[in-house]
Design a protein around this motif. Structure first.
Motif, PDB file in Angstrom:
ATOM      1  N   ARG A  83     -21.981  18.917  47.898  1.00 12.09           N
ATOM      2  CA  ARG A  83     -21.032  20.232  46.939  1.00 12.09           C
ATOM      3  C   ARG A  83     -20.578  21.239  48.064  1.00 12.09           C
ATOM      4  N   GLU A  84     -21.046  21.938  48.974  1.00 13.10           N
ATOM      5  CA  GLU A  84     -20.923  23.098  49.626  1.00 13.10           C
ATOM      6  C   GLU A  84     -19.181  22.476  50.479  1.00 13.10           C
ATOM      7  N   ASP A  85     -19.437  21.375  50.800  1.00  9.27           N
ATOM      8  CA  ASP A  85     -18.061  20.731  51.326  1.00  9.27           C
ATOM      9  C   ASP A  85     -16.850  20.505  50.156  1.00  9.27           C
ATOM     10  N   VAL A  86     -17.341  20.951  48.889  1.00  9.39           N
ATOM     11  CA  VAL A  86     -16.098  20.250  48.164  1.00  9.39           C
ATOM     12  C   VAL A  86     -15.412  21.582  47.846  1.00  9.39           C
ATOM     13  N   GLN A  87     -13.944  21.158  47.067  1.00 10.11           N
ATOM     14  CA  GLN A  87     -13.119  22.755  47.546  1.00 10.11           C
ATOM     15  C   GLN A  87     -12.640  22.501  45.597  1.00 10.11           C
ATOM     16  N   TRP A  88     -13.787  23.432  45.151  1.00 11.53           N
ATOM     17  CA  TRP A  88     -13.915  22.847  43.146  1.00 11.53           C
ATOM     18  C   TRP A  88     -12.967  24.096  42.858  1.00 11.53           C
ATOM     19  N   ASP A  89     -12.065  24.573  43.516  1.00 12.02           N
ATOM     20  CA  ASP A  89     -11.166  25.318  42.351  1.00 12.02           C
ATOM     21  C   ASP A  89      -9.931  24.041  42.621  1.00 12.02           C
ATOM     22  N   ALA A  90     -10.142  23.063  43.188  1.00 16.94           N
ATOM     23  CA  ALA A  90      -8.913  22.012  42.487  1.00 16.94           C
ATOM     24  C   ALA A  90      -9.233  20.916  41.477  1.00 16.94           C
ATOM     25  N   LEU A  91     -10.808  21.620  41.645  1.00 11.83           N
ATOM     26  CA  LEU A  91     -10.875  20.355  39.860  1.00 11.83           C
ATOM     27  C   LEU A  91     -11.739  21.085  38.492  1.00 11.83           C
ATOM     28  N   THR A  92     -11.810  19.923  37.596  1.00 12.38           N
ATOM     29  CA  THR A  92     -12.197  21.091  36.263  1.00 12.38           C
ATOM     30  C   THR A  92     -12.878  19.334  35.814  1.00 12.38           C
ATOM     31  N   PRO A  93     -14.495  20.234  35.173  1.00 11.42           N
ATOM     32  CA  PRO A  93     -14.829  18.734  34.966  1.00 11.42           C
ATOM     33  C   PRO A  93     -14.270  18.064  33.899  1.00 11.42           C
ATOM     34  N   SER A  94     -14.425  16.765  33.780  1.00 12.10           N
ATOM     35  CA  SER A  94     -14.010  15.645  32.456  1.00 12.10           C
ATOM     36  C   SER A  94     -15.247  15.272  31.949  1.00 12.10           C
ATOM     37  N   THR A  95     -14.318  14.383  30.282  1.00 11.77           N
ATOM     38  CA  THR A  95     -15.402  14.534  29.607  1.00 11.77           C
ATOM     39  C   THR A  95     -16.244  12.847  29.970  1.00 11.77           C
ATOM     40  N   THR A  96     -15.612  12.384  31.272  1.00 13.72           N
ATOM     41  CA  THR A  96     -16.264  10.750  30.833  1.00 13.72           C
ATOM     42  C   THR A  96     -17.211  11.020  31.826  1.00 13.72           C
ATOM     43  N   THR A  97     -17.997   9.823  31.251  1.00 12.21           N
ATOM     44  CA  THR A  97     -19.520   9.748  31.817  1.00 12.21           C
ATOM     45  C   THR A  97     -19.589   8.246  32.085  1.00 12.21           C
ATOM     46  N   SER A  98     -20.604   7.888  33.090  1.00  7.35           N
ATOM     47  CA  SER A  98     -20.853   6.255  32.670  1.00  7.35           C
ATOM     48  C   SER A  98     -22.518   5.439  33.592  1.00  7.35           C
ATOM     49  N   ASP A  99     -23.469   4.804  33.557  1.00  7.95           N
ATOM     50  CA  ASP A  99     -23.750   4.474  33.624  1.00  7.95           C
ATOM     51  C   ASP A  99     -24.232   3.223  34.836  1.00  7.95           C
ATOM     52  N   CYS A 100     -25.020   3.675  35.760  1.00  8.30           N
ATOM     53  CA  CYS A 100     -25.259   2.270  36.879  1.00  8.30           C
ATOM     54  C   CYS A 100     -26.260   1.909  36.547  1.00  8.30           C
ATOM     55  N   ALA A 101     -26.913   0.590  36.674  1.00  2.16           N
ATOM     56  CA  ALA A 101     -28.524   0.413  36.894  1.00  2.16           C
ATOM     57  C   ALA A 101     -28.963   0.548  37.895  1.00  2.16           C
TER      58      ALA A 101
END
Length: 281
Positions: free
Chosen positions: A196-214
């Protein structure tokens, strides 16, 4: 001449395939976990033609709900891979829909809602009934299952890497890391998960999308803060993963099919995948 495993695997996609499940399989009603729909030590994993993910088939004697017959289906003829477990009602092999007697008597007549059981015509599956995974809560022995049955031929492998990973989209930097995790998963391109510390968070915004992986669990997504491309998710993470995703807990991955990836200074081509075939980005 050597044979590509991918080419060999694809030769059988147009066929109905099965494999013994081995473990005890149990399905219960979501509203009432004490209401057992089935319990079986003789279940099979079944892949209908062109489907990538299996469903469970159990001997009819292992079902604890009486069933009534619905419509017979001839099976849809397809020539393309179906990569998701949804739309149980769209069968690609011939067989008969089956309905719980309690639902039929309550007015859920065949043809008005999706049948949750299906009896294929194939002789090798005689006496077995396919069950819609999305309709119930499932357990393999005492382990809760998510999304779809686990495929015994599927593997998730995670290893740490000191390679220099840079993810961007156009002029927007998304991540820059030399402490990423490289995750390989059968049928899919290599995924780079960065801390997480290597992600440019100011470039991102949360999405409403979710998914499930077995295998990895429940994922949340991010898209570009600028909104371009509109509605496009470009990254995800597993905050409380299942066992196969434990080493990438909280790390963030980006679609290499939709973003620009540079490894040790070398630009990587955007690959095709089950999620992003040619022409879809």
């Amino acid at each position: 001449m050597a044979t590509s495993w991918v080419d060999r695997w694809q030769l059988d996609l147009d066929r109905l395939r099965w494999y013994p499940a081995a473990q005890e399989i149990r399905a219960v009603h979501r509203e009432d976990p004490t209401h057992v729909v089935l319990r079986s030590t003789a279940a099979r994993l079944v892949w209908e033609p062109w489907r990538l993910l299996p469903v469970y088939a159990v001997p009819a004697a292992d079902l604890r709900v009486p069933l009534v017959e619905g419509e017979h289906q001839d099976g849809q003829v397809r020539h393309g891979l179906i990569p998701h477990p949804l739309h149980f009602e769209r069968h690609t092999c011939a067989g008969t829909e089956l309905w719980p007697e309690e639902r039929a008597s309550a007015g859920d007549a065949p043809g008005t809602r999706t049948a949750t059981f299906f009896r294929p015509d194939d002789e090798d599956l005689a006496g077995h009934v396919l069950v819609d995974f999305q309709a119930y809560d499932w357990f393999a022995e005492d382990q809760p299952l998510a999304a779809h049955p686990r495929d015994p031929f599927k593997r998730v492998d995670v290893v740490p890497s000191s390679r220099h990973v840079v993810v961007s989209l156009g002029e927007v930097l998304l991540a820059d890391s030399s402490q990423a995790m490289a995750l390989t998963e059968t049928y899919l391109p290599l995924r780079w998960y960065v801390p997480r510390e290597d992600v440019q968070w100011d470039a991102l915004t949360p999405s409403t999308t979710t998914s499930d992986c077995a295998y990895k669990g429940h994922a949340r997504y991010w898209s570009l803060a600028s909104g371009d491309p509109v509605g496009a998710d470009i990254g995800w993470s597993y905050e409380n993963p299942l066992s196969d995703g434990e080493r990438v807990r909280g790390y963030v991955a980006f679609w290499c099919e939709r973003t620009d990836l540079t490894l040790d200074g070398v630009e990587m081509p955007r690959p095709e995948s089950l999620f992003f075939p040619r022409g879809r980005r």
